[in-house]
Scaffold this active site. Structure first.
Site, PDB file in Angstrom:
ATOM      1  CB  SER A  33      -1.060  -0.127   1.063  1.00 26.80           C
ATOM      2  OG  SER A  33      -1.955  -1.012   1.116  1.00 26.80           O
ATOM      3  CG  HIS A  64      -2.814  -2.012  -3.893  1.00 26.76           C
ATOM      4  ND1 HIS A  64      -2.017  -2.876  -3.438  1.00 26.76           N
ATOM      5  CD2 HIS A  64      -3.207  -1.666  -2.374  1.00 26.76           C
ATOM      6  CE1 HIS A  64      -1.411  -3.094  -2.064  1.00 26.76           C
ATOM      7  NE2 HIS A  64      -2.398  -2.000  -1.561  1.00 26.76           N
ATOM      8  CG  HIS A  86      -5.185  -7.434  -0.098  1.00 26.53           C
ATOM      9  ND1 HIS A  86      -5.137  -6.538  -1.216  1.00 26.53           N
ATOM     10  CD2 HIS A  86      -4.169  -7.112   0.846  1.00 26.53           C
ATOM     11  CE1 HIS A  86      -4.082  -5.485  -1.126  1.00 26.53           C
ATOM     12  NE2 HIS A  86      -3.666  -5.770   0.100  1.00 26.53           N
ATOM     13  CE1 TYR A  88      -8.497  -5.164   1.237  1.00 30.52           C
ATOM     14  CE2 TYR A  88      -7.014  -6.124   2.784  1.00 30.52           C
ATOM     15  CZ  TYR A  88      -7.287  -5.116   1.722  1.00 30.52           C
ATOM     16  OH  TYR A  88      -6.313  -4.149   1.328  1.00 30.52           O
ATOM     17  CD  GLU A  89      -8.139  -6.656  -3.280  1.00 29.16           C
ATOM     18  OE1 GLU A  89      -8.572  -5.965  -4.261  1.00 29.16           O
ATOM     19  OE2 GLU A  89      -7.260  -7.184  -3.121  1.00 29.16           O
ATOM     20  CB  ALA A 116       1.432  -0.319   4.384  1.00 25.80           C
ATOM     21  CG  MET A 219      -5.167  -6.416   6.831  1.00 28.08           C
ATOM     22  SD  MET A 219      -6.373  -5.433   6.437  1.00 28.08           S
ATOM     23  CE  MET A 219      -6.563  -4.585   7.856  1.00 28.08           C
ATOM     24  CB  SER A 220      -0.843  -8.087   2.213  1.00 27.66           C
ATOM     25  OG  SER A 220       0.312  -7.522   2.772  1.00 27.66           O
ATOM     26  CG  ASN A 243      -1.117   1.966  11.599  1.00 30.54           C
ATOM     27  OD1 ASN A 243      -0.906   1.400  10.533  1.00 30.54           O
ATOM     28  ND2 ASN A 243      -1.797   1.502  12.587  1.00 30.54           N
ATOM     29  CG  HIS A 257      -6.658   2.183   3.418  1.00 32.86           C
ATOM     30  ND1 HIS A 257      -5.498   1.073   3.344  1.00 32.86           N
ATOM     31  CD2 HIS A 257      -6.352   2.537   2.136  1.00 32.86           C
ATOM     32  CE1 HIS A 257      -5.046   0.869   2.057  1.00 32.86           C
ATOM     33  NE2 HIS A 257      -5.643   1.667   1.302  1.00 32.86           N
TER      34      HIS A 257
END
Length: 289
Positions: A33, A64, A86, A88-89, A116, A219-220, A243, A257
């Site tokens: 990201s 992306h 991902h 989550y997609e 990230a 998440m990746s 973060n 995000h």
């Protein structure tokens, strides 16, 4: 269905790419990201939108771009994913990791992963770079593994080892290169834990992940690394700490995000420069010696 792709699908995509470019990459880089700017450093760049590549999934996340870029980075032949896929997609893991097997069939021998991530380690600051030493495949605890289903021996063994997933030699070279760059902040090193997303972690979840020994959360990355090691690729990678996770119930802060992308933008140039310099440290393929 555990894998909707056949060996021929991977092969056809690789052959399509080889017939549409003269580039023959040794290194594949997956840009996380807000880190797609690394492609701007490529010379003799040739760009393909994911939509024009047979069998390729589509990237749907802000930050992306959804492009595959071939070229040279610091003299090394590369292919870069400007945008990854991902869970989550809505993509199954065999689709998330599709490009990695294609890269293997293109002749790639090294995969560099970037992402990230949220900092779980209290010593980490926003903008720090963490060299990934190990990972925790949290979705794997519930059976979500990209290698699930029938194994194709043409890619690798049924039970690949993951104790050395992140190449030790390249990690040592990264640490020494960072020192030579003379950066004020030290290069962090730690364990990345993958969660499925897209919701950010609760305070309780962050506390559990920290107790598990994780230093950064995202998440990746982990599915691609597992498939790359299954194919015998050399792997190393970095998390850009965008973060600090929220560990206090009294905190009024919220993860979002947009904040991740903004922090990534500020620190991304440093990581891009670092990855570019490291290209010269990757051993040349045997056939070139």
């Amino acid at each position: 269905m555990e894998n909707g792709y056949t060996y021929e699908d991977y092969k056809n995509t690789a052959e399509w790419l080889l017939s549409h470019t003269k580039h023959r990459p040794q290194v594949a880089i997956i840009c996380g990201s807000g880190l797609g700017g690394l492609t701007d450093k490529l010379t003799q760049a040739q760009i393909f939108d994911y939509g024009e590549i047979p069998n390729f999934p589509r990237s749907t996340v802000p930050g992306h771009a959804g492009r595959l870029v071939f070229g040279f980075l610091n003299g090394r032949a590369c292919v870069m994913m400007q945008g990854r896929f991902h869970m989550y997609e809505g993509y199954p893991l065999w689709k998330v990791t599709f490009p990695v097997r294609v890269f293997h069939l293109l002749g790639v021998d090294t995969l560099v992963v970037t992402n990230a991530a949220g900092g779980l380690n209290p010593k980490f600051e926003v903008g720090d770079i963490m060299l990934i030493r190990d990972h925790i495949n949290l979705p794997g605890f519930s059976g979500q593994n990209p290698l699930r289903g029938p194994n194709d021996e043409r890619f690798g063994d049924r039970f690949p080892a993951m104790s050395d997933a992140y190449d030790r030699t390249m990690r040592q070279r990264a640490l020494s290169t960072w020192k030579q760059m003379g950066e004020q902040r030290e290069l962090q090193e730690g364990t990345y834990v993958m969660v499925a997303g897209p919701s950010f972690e609760t305070v309780a979840e962050c506390r559990v992940l920290q107790k598990l020994g994780a230093d950064a959360v995202g998440m990746s990355t982990v599915p691609e690394v597992i498939v790359a090691r299954h194919c015998g690729l050399r792997v190393f990678g970095f998390s850009l700490i965008t973060n600090k996770v929220i560990m206090d119930y009294e905190s009024l802060e919220k993860a979002n995000h947009e904040e991740v992308l903004a922090a990534g933008k500020q620190a991304a140039q440093k990581l891009e420069q670092f990855v570019s310099i490291l290209m010269a440290s990757i051993p040349l393929p045997d056939k070139a010696s």
